[in-house]
Design a protein around this motif. Structure first.
Motif, PDB file in Angstrom:
ATOM      1  N   ASN A 254     -27.782  -2.874  20.767  1.00 22.80           N
ATOM      2  CA  ASN A 254     -28.708  -2.815  21.895  1.00 22.80           C
ATOM      3  C   ASN A 254     -29.778  -1.777  21.576  1.00 22.80           C
ATOM      4  OD1 ASN A 254     -29.778  -3.382  24.487  1.00 22.80           O
ATOM      5  ND2 ASN A 254     -27.706  -3.688  25.284  1.00 22.80           N
TER       6      ASN A 254
ATOM      7  N   GLY B 123     -20.070   6.055  22.329  1.00 25.06           N
ATOM      8  CA  GLY B 123     -21.455   5.597  22.446  1.00 25.06           C
ATOM      9  C   GLY B 123     -22.383   6.369  21.530  1.00 25.06           C
ATOM     10  N   PHE B 124     -23.627   5.881  21.437  1.00 22.11           N
ATOM     11  CA  PHE B 124     -24.589   6.422  20.483  1.00 22.11           C
ATOM     12  C   PHE B 124     -25.910   6.725  21.189  1.00 22.11           C
ATOM     13  CE2 PHE B 124     -21.749   3.298  18.580  1.00 22.11           C
ATOM     14  CZ  PHE B 124     -21.084   4.096  17.653  1.00 22.11           C
TER      15      PHE B 124
ATOM     16  N   GLY C 112     -24.076  11.198  19.345  1.00 22.41           N
ATOM     17  CA  GLY C 112     -23.478  10.301  20.324  1.00 22.41           C
ATOM     18  C   GLY C 112     -22.537  11.050  21.229  1.00 22.41           C
TER      19      GLY C 112
ATOM     20  N   ASP D 298     -19.413   1.193  21.240  1.00 23.94           N
ATOM     21  CA  ASP D 298     -20.467   0.358  21.825  1.00 23.94           C
ATOM     22  C   ASP D 298     -21.176  -0.437  20.729  1.00 23.94           C
ATOM     23  OD1 ASP D 298     -22.121  -0.717  23.741  1.00 23.94           O
ATOM     24  OD2 ASP D 298     -23.278   1.105  24.092  1.00 23.94           O
TER      25      ASP D 298
ATOM     26  N   GLU E 235     -29.966   4.435  24.352  1.00 26.36           N
ATOM     27  CA  GLU E 235     -28.713   5.178  24.447  1.00 26.36           C
ATOM     28  C   GLU E 235     -27.627   4.362  25.137  1.00 26.36           C
ATOM     29  OE1 GLU E 235     -27.168   9.626  25.871  1.00 26.36           O
ATOM     30  OE2 GLU E 235     -29.211   8.963  26.325  1.00 26.36           O
ATOM     31  N   SER E 236     -26.394   4.567  24.700  1.00 20.91           N
ATOM     32  CA  SER E 236     -25.250   3.895  25.307  1.00 20.91           C
ATOM     33  C   SER E 236     -25.052   4.358  26.743  1.00 20.91           C
ATOM     34  CB  SER E 236     -23.976   4.193  24.508  1.00 20.91           C
ATOM     35  OG  SER E 236     -24.020   3.633  23.222  1.00 20.91           O
TER      36      SER E 236
ATOM     37  N   GLU F 283     -28.872   6.535  19.836  1.00 23.22           N
ATOM     38  CA  GLU F 283     -29.772   5.443  19.446  1.00 23.22           C
ATOM     39  C   GLU F 283     -28.928   4.311  18.878  1.00 23.22           C
ATOM     40  OE1 GLU F 283     -32.835   6.676  16.776  1.00 23.22           O
ATOM     41  OE2 GLU F 283     -33.897   7.830  18.294  1.00 23.22           O
ATOM     42  N   ARG F 284     -28.613   3.338  19.743  1.00 20.11           N
ATOM     43  CA  ARG F 284     -27.823   2.206  19.275  1.00 20.11           C
ATOM     44  C   ARG F 284     -28.576   1.385  18.235  1.00 20.11           C
ATOM     45  NH1 ARG F 284     -26.254  -0.127  25.108  1.00 20.11           N
ATOM     46  NH2 ARG F 284     -28.300   0.798  25.515  1.00 20.11           N
ATOM     47  N   HIS F 285     -29.907   1.499  18.225  1.00 18.30           N
ATOM     48  CA  HIS F 285     -30.726   0.649  17.374  1.00 18.30           C
ATOM     49  C   HIS F 285     -31.010   1.271  16.008  1.00 18.30           C
ATOM     50  CE1 HIS F 285     -33.346   3.276  19.770  1.00 18.30           C
ATOM     51  NE2 HIS F 285     -34.166   3.275  18.741  1.00 18.30           N
TER      52      HIS F 285
ATOM     53  N   ASN G  86     -24.887   5.768  12.518  1.00 16.38           N
ATOM     54  CA  ASN G  86     -23.962   5.773  13.654  1.00 16.38           C
ATOM     55  C   ASN G  86     -22.508   5.724  13.204  1.00 16.38           C
ATOM     56  OD1 ASN G  86     -25.667   6.125  15.858  1.00 16.38           O
ATOM     57  ND2 ASN G  86     -26.119   3.945  16.033  1.00 16.38           N
TER      58      ASN G  86
ATOM     59  N   GLY H 178     -20.472  -2.463  17.344  1.00 15.17           N
ATOM     60  CA  GLY H 178     -19.507  -1.371  17.327  1.00 15.17           C
ATOM     61  C   GLY H 178     -18.356  -1.659  16.395  1.00 15.17           C
TER      62      GLY H 178
END
Length: 441
Positions: free
Chosen positions: A94, A132-133, A70, A91, A97-98, A135-137, A143, A172
């Motif tokens: 979603n 941010g990350f 991230g 974040d 990426e953030s 891969e938010r998913h 994460n 987050g």
């Protein structure tokens, strides 16, 4: 013994129908947008932009052989003095990426004639770190390792001994909750005095089961988007499985919904193993929902939209209120017809909470007509954002509960604020921002 919440799908053949031709399938596929359903972007292009003073590239410790990465954008209160009073804000839920500039701009929108949230903190000497990350998913635990890396870097670069404030919006807040609790369980000093969650689904989030089914159903004959992503990629992601109270694995699934995913059971067990919540910091939370038990006027069990095409159809009903084998909708393509019912699933669409335009997003994707007042339902119920004390699997709580001070005292957060109406999930409410700034400053 109470019956377990479940879904059942009946598959039948339509009378007088015919299998669709290749041309008809191609026409249907062309009419549907190749995009990930239920994703939403927190960004504000009209907000005054500011470049970060610097950016951290972050790599988390491996989780089950997976290494998450991230970034953190660091905005200093005073560049002459460097990093002194870190405020880390992560974040949320979603796909992909953030968008760190977009996230900063969104939470820094002016409101009610006042400066934006982050500008207010910067003026009070907080150094804002937007996390941010890549891969938010992906898995929350993975994460969370990125969040731990950010906390450690903030401690290492801090020029003072002022403790940190750590939290996040939506998922987050769950990522940082787990990160802080894990550090405590490993006897690592996170040097954090305050934890903050912004409409975070501490006991689970809600996306209507019939809409989840439609995401799987329609992606089967719709080409992937330019990035290779398909309609159900967010729903099937590890993050969705861990976050959603009720989840289905495909459009034909029949069975329990609160225990359908091994990933959610595993995550809840991991949370329990690290202490559930961090114990050292003061724990603050806000909900985009009301606390008085008044939700959105969505009639349980009634049709939200009914879409009919030449070779296909889809009907979505608002979630019925518990009961046995209550209709929630169905869909067909060619000869095959699917009808879905639920048992002992509460009518969560209309409960108090931060909202998501789930019905509207799916209706738009299908080009179906839907009334404006039917577009949005609860995504993070107030009872979940407030982290009340109830079982996150059984949900042995009244979702329309009028939340009392006694309920909050029995909960897991030290202080909680609620919006004056059931607003959009992550909405910048002046009531909530003022409350947060007052508590932090």
């Amino acid at each position: 013994m109470a019956q377990e919440a479940r879904i059942d799908v009946a598959l039948t053949l339509r009378d007088g129908g015919a299998e669709p031709s290749r041309e008809e399938l191609a026409d249907l596929a062309a009419s549907l947008k190749p995009e990930v359903w239920f994703s939403s972007s927190l960004s504000a292009t009209n907000a005054a932009g500011r470049e970060p003073d610097f950016t951290w590239e972050l790599t988390g410790a491996p989780y089950q052989g997976q290494t998450a990465t991230g970034k953190a954008a660091v905005y200093l209160a005073n560049s002459k003095f460097g990093l002194n009073r870190p405020f880390i804000f992560a974040d949320g839920f979603n796909y992909g990426e953030s968008d760190l500039p977009g996230l900063f701009a969104y939470f820094n929108q002016p409101y009610d004639g006042k400066a934006g949230f982050f500008d207010q903190l910067l003026r009070q000497g907080f150094d804002v770190i937007v996390l941010g990350f890549t891969e938010r998913h992906t898995h929350i635990q993975a994460n969370a390792e990125v969040a731990i890396a950010a906390i450690r870097q903030a401690i290492a670069e801090r020029k003072s001994d002022i403790p940190l404030t750590v939290g996040g919006v939506s998922m987050g807040g769950i990522i940082t909750r787990y990160a802080l609790a894990k550090m405590e369980s490993g006897e690592a000093d996170h040097e954090t005095a305050t934890y903050l969650s912004f409409d975070s689904p501490h006991n689970g989030a809600w996306i209507p089961l019939v809409l989840q089914q439609m995401a799987y159903f329609f992606e089967d004959f719709t080409p992937a988007g330019p990035d290779g992503a398909k309609q159900a990629d967010l729903i099937r992601s590890p993050a969705a499985q861990q976050l959603l109270w009720a989840w289905v694995e495909n459009s034909k699934y029949s069975g329990p919904v609160a225990t359908a995913s091994e990933l959610r059971k595993e995550f809840l067990a991991d949370l329990e193993r690290v202490g559930n919540f961090p114990q050292r910091p003061r724990k603050l939370g806000v909900s985009n929902g009301r606390r008085d038990g008044i939700g959105r006027p969505l009639p349980a069990g009634e049709v939200a939209f009914d879409w009919q095409a030449l070779i296909a159809s889809a009907t979505a009903r608002f979630q019925a209120d518990r009961g046995e084998k209550k209709a929630i909708g169905g869909m067909h393509l060619g000869l095959e017809l699917r009808r879905s019912t639920t048992t002992e699933v509460p009518a969560l669409d209309g409960v108090p909470g931060g909202t998501l335009d789930s019905f509207g997003k799916v209706a738009d994707a299908l080009k179906a007509k839907i009334a404006d007042e039917y577009r949005s339902g609860a995504f993070v119920p107030s009872v979940s954002a407030a982290a009340l004390a109830f079982d996150p699997v059984k949900w042995d709580v009244e979702p329309n509960l009028a939340i009392t001070d006694a309920d909050l005292q029995r909960g897991h957060l030290d202080e909680v604020a609620f919006d004056t109406d059931n607003t959009e999930h992550s909405h910048i409410s002046g009531v909530l921002i003022d409350w947060i700034v007052d508590r932090l400053v």
